[in-house]
Scaffold this active site. Structure first.
Site, mmCIF file in Angstrom:
data_model
loop_
_atom_site.group_PDB
_atom_site.id
_atom_site.type_symbol
_atom_site.label_atom_id
_atom_site.label_comp_id
_atom_site.label_asym_id
_atom_site.label_seq_id
_atom_site.Cartn_x
_atom_site.Cartn_y
_atom_site.Cartn_z
ATOM 1 N N PHE A 80 0.769 -1.221 0.082
ATOM 2 C CA PHE A 80 -0.090 0.001 0.078
ATOM 3 C C PHE A 80 0.948 1.211 -0.114
ATOM 4 C CE2 PHE A 80 -4.050 2.268 1.666
ATOM 5 C CZ PHE A 80 -4.712 1.710 0.712
ATOM 6 N N GLY A 81 1.893 1.332 -0.952
ATOM 7 C CA GLY A 81 2.770 2.337 -1.094
ATOM 8 C C GLY A 81 1.886 3.377 -2.198
ATOM 9 N N ARG A 82 2.743 3.947 -2.756
ATOM 10 C CA ARG A 82 2.250 5.004 -3.762
ATOM 11 C C ARG A 82 1.280 4.477 -4.844
ATOM 12 N NH1 ARG A 82 7.454 6.215 -4.290
ATOM 13 N NH2 ARG A 82 8.363 8.016 -3.555
ATOM 14 N N ILE A 83 1.690 3.307 -5.517
ATOM 15 C CA ILE A 83 0.760 2.802 -6.629
ATOM 16 C C ILE A 83 -0.346 2.120 -5.846
ATOM 17 C CG2 ILE A 83 0.843 0.989 -8.470
ATOM 18 C CD1 ILE A 83 3.770 1.998 -8.702
ATOM 19 N N SER A 121 0.352 -4.614 4.122
ATOM 20 C CA SER A 121 1.455 -3.868 3.647
ATOM 21 C C SER A 121 2.509 -4.093 5.033
ATOM 22 C CB SER A 121 1.017 -2.436 3.735
ATOM 23 O OG SER A 121 2.160 -1.560 3.298
ATOM 24 N N THR A 178 0.859 -6.122 -11.573
ATOM 25 C CA THR A 178 1.560 -5.217 -12.215
ATOM 26 C C THR A 178 2.820 -4.953 -11.559
ATOM 27 O OG1 THR A 178 0.504 -3.294 -11.450
ATOM 28 C CG2 THR A 178 -0.399 -4.202 -13.327
ATOM 29 N N ARG A 191 5.942 -7.238 -9.660
ATOM 30 C CA ARG A 191 7.068 -8.158 -10.192
ATOM 31 C C ARG A 191 6.670 -9.465 -10.307
ATOM 32 N NH1 ARG A 191 8.766 -4.102 -11.817
ATOM 33 N NH2 ARG A 191 11.024 -3.340 -11.463
ATOM 34 N N GLU A 214 11.382 -12.731 -17.792
ATOM 35 C CA GLU A 214 10.948 -11.934 -18.816
ATOM 36 C C GLU A 214 11.900 -11.792 -19.717
ATOM 37 O OE1 GLU A 214 9.663 -7.848 -16.933
ATOM 38 O OE2 GLU A 214 8.105 -8.970 -15.731
ATOM 39 N N HIS A 273 5.139 -6.027 -19.666
ATOM 40 C CA HIS A 273 5.487 -5.131 -18.641
ATOM 41 C C HIS A 273 5.387 -3.840 -19.347
ATOM 42 C CE1 HIS A 273 8.710 -5.013 -15.303
ATOM 43 N NE2 HIS A 273 7.994 -3.952 -15.133
ATOM 44 N N ILE A 274 4.108 -3.380 -19.254
ATOM 45 C CA ILE A 274 3.943 -2.061 -20.007
ATOM 46 C C ILE A 274 3.264 -1.030 -18.745
ATOM 47 C CG2 ILE A 274 3.858 -2.716 -22.385
ATOM 48 C CD1 ILE A 274 0.646 -2.624 -21.987
ATOM 49 N N GLY A 275 3.454 -1.396 -17.319
ATOM 50 C CA GLY A 275 2.928 -0.522 -16.587
ATOM 51 C C GLY A 275 3.042 0.819 -16.758
HETATM 52 C C1 DGY Z 1 9.381 0.111 -12.780
HETATM 53 O O1 DGY Z 1 9.623 1.427 -12.797
HETATM 54 O O2 DGY Z 1 10.057 -0.530 -11.909
HETATM 55 C C2 DGY Z 1 8.365 -0.642 -13.634
HETATM 56 O O3 DGY Z 1 8.392 -1.838 -13.337
HETATM 57 C C3 DGY Z 1 8.662 -0.236 -15.055
HETATM 58 O O4 DGY Z 1 8.377 0.819 -15.406
#
Ligand code: DGY
Length: 324
Positions: free
Chosen positions: A153-156, A175, A235, A237, A266, A285-287
């Site tokens: 539960f950090g920024r993302i 978290s 999204t 790892r 990957e 891996h297009i986050g």
């Molecule tokens: C990151 O920044 O760690 C992402 O996985 C790629 O943008």
């Protein structure tokens, strides 16, 4: 004084003018990453390295290098041996903050696509199978009002929770550290154990870093705790999910579906059994892949690199102990 030498492992979506004003810059011209032996040799010849998460920056490379700074164009840095860099007093930079929204957006794109079976529906249409409107065609669960479990539960993770407010979801999170009560209140998020989150969530999404302590955080035992209707999103790892266990859980319908932007290795091998599953969406891996976000990431990576070359503190340093 000699001009600092820099190696950049891929072409970047940002101006190099400022960097080129103070350093001699070599850019790896290929689409594929430089092979390890090239990287090793370059690291022994330059002062600054700007790398991506596809580049293995291990102990051998770090201890034999002439590097004064390593700047990674990503927020995650699990490809870099940070302990080795710290021991060598090499500051390592990353690009936090600027990719929060893009990654949260992709998380939601995957969540909605998996719930409402968008990829399957597109394939169905293109295969010429759309013959009529059917009451039970491609049904999925409601997103509105469902329970969303957020691991990390950090920024993302918090940005994902903010987006969930519009769907009036119940939000559970787990978290390393519990958030301040104001944060929990504003996001209407309840702190629970991982077990409770897995048992009670309709949607589970992962936003914790790839590290030793999160390796295979979700494996057979954890899949067994999830609801048969659960949908899992990753999204963060690939190493956080045991990929063989994911295959078993999806193929045996132990959970309903998953959508992942990251895989254990990957790129994903075309021989992977995961590719045979209809209830799994996989993206490459297009986050952070919005034009604006990638430009900001590149600009921060360059700023970190310049700071390291000029002896200034990196604006975003993952091992600030090097300055003490
Ligand atoms: C990151 O920044 O760690 C992402 O996985 C790629 O943008």
């Amino acid at each position: 004084m000699s001009v600092p030498q820099v190696f950049i492992t891929r072409r970047l979506p940002a101006s190099l003018e400022q960097l080129q004003a103070i350093a001699h810059v070599e850019i790896w011209p290929e689409r594929q990453p430089p092979p390890y032996d090239v990287l090793l040799a370059k690291a022994q010849a330059v002062d600054g390295l700007l790398c991506l998460l596809t580049d293995k920056i291990d102990r051998q490379l770090i201890t034999t290098s002439s590097l004064k700074v390593i700047s990674q164009m990503a927020v995650g840095y699990d490809n870099i041996d940070i302990a080795a860099a710290t021991a060598q007093k090499i500051p390592v930079g990353n690009t936090p903050g600027v990719l929060t929204n893009a990654t949260a957006d992709l998380t939601w794109a995957l969540l909605m696509s998996a719930a409402r079976r968008v990829v399957e529906a597109d394939k169905f249409t293109r295969a010429g199978l759309w013959k009529t409107w059917e009451p039970d065609l491609l049904l999925g669960p409601d997103v509105a009002g469902a329970t969303l479990g957020i691991i990390g539960f950090g920024r993302i993770g918090q940005a994902v929770a903010r987006r969930a407010q519009g769907f009036e979801m119940k939000i559970l999170y787990t978290s390393r550290q519990r958030c301040q009560p104001e944060v929990e209140e504003s996001l209407k998020a309840e702190f629970v154990s991982l077990e409770t989150l897995l048992q009670e969530s309709d949607f589970i999404t992962i936003h914790t870093p790839g590290a030793e302590d999160t390796y295979h955080l979700l494996s057979d035992r954890q899949f067994a705790l999830m609801k048969p209707s659960a949908i899992l999103i990753n999204t963060a790892r690939g190493t956080i999910i045991d990929q063989n266990a994911l295959y078993r859980a999806l193929s045996q319908k132990q959970i309903a579906a998953a959508a992942v932007d990251v895989t254990e290795i990957e790129p994903l091998s075309m021989d992977s059994p995961l590719l045979s599953l209809d209830n799994l969406i996989i993206t490459p891996h297009i986050g952070s892949a919005s034009r604006q976000t990638r430009a900001k990431m590149a600009a921060i990576a360059i700023a970190n690199l310049i700071a390291g070359l000029t002896g200034d503190r990196l604006p975003h340093c993952v091992n600030p102990e090097v300055y003490s």
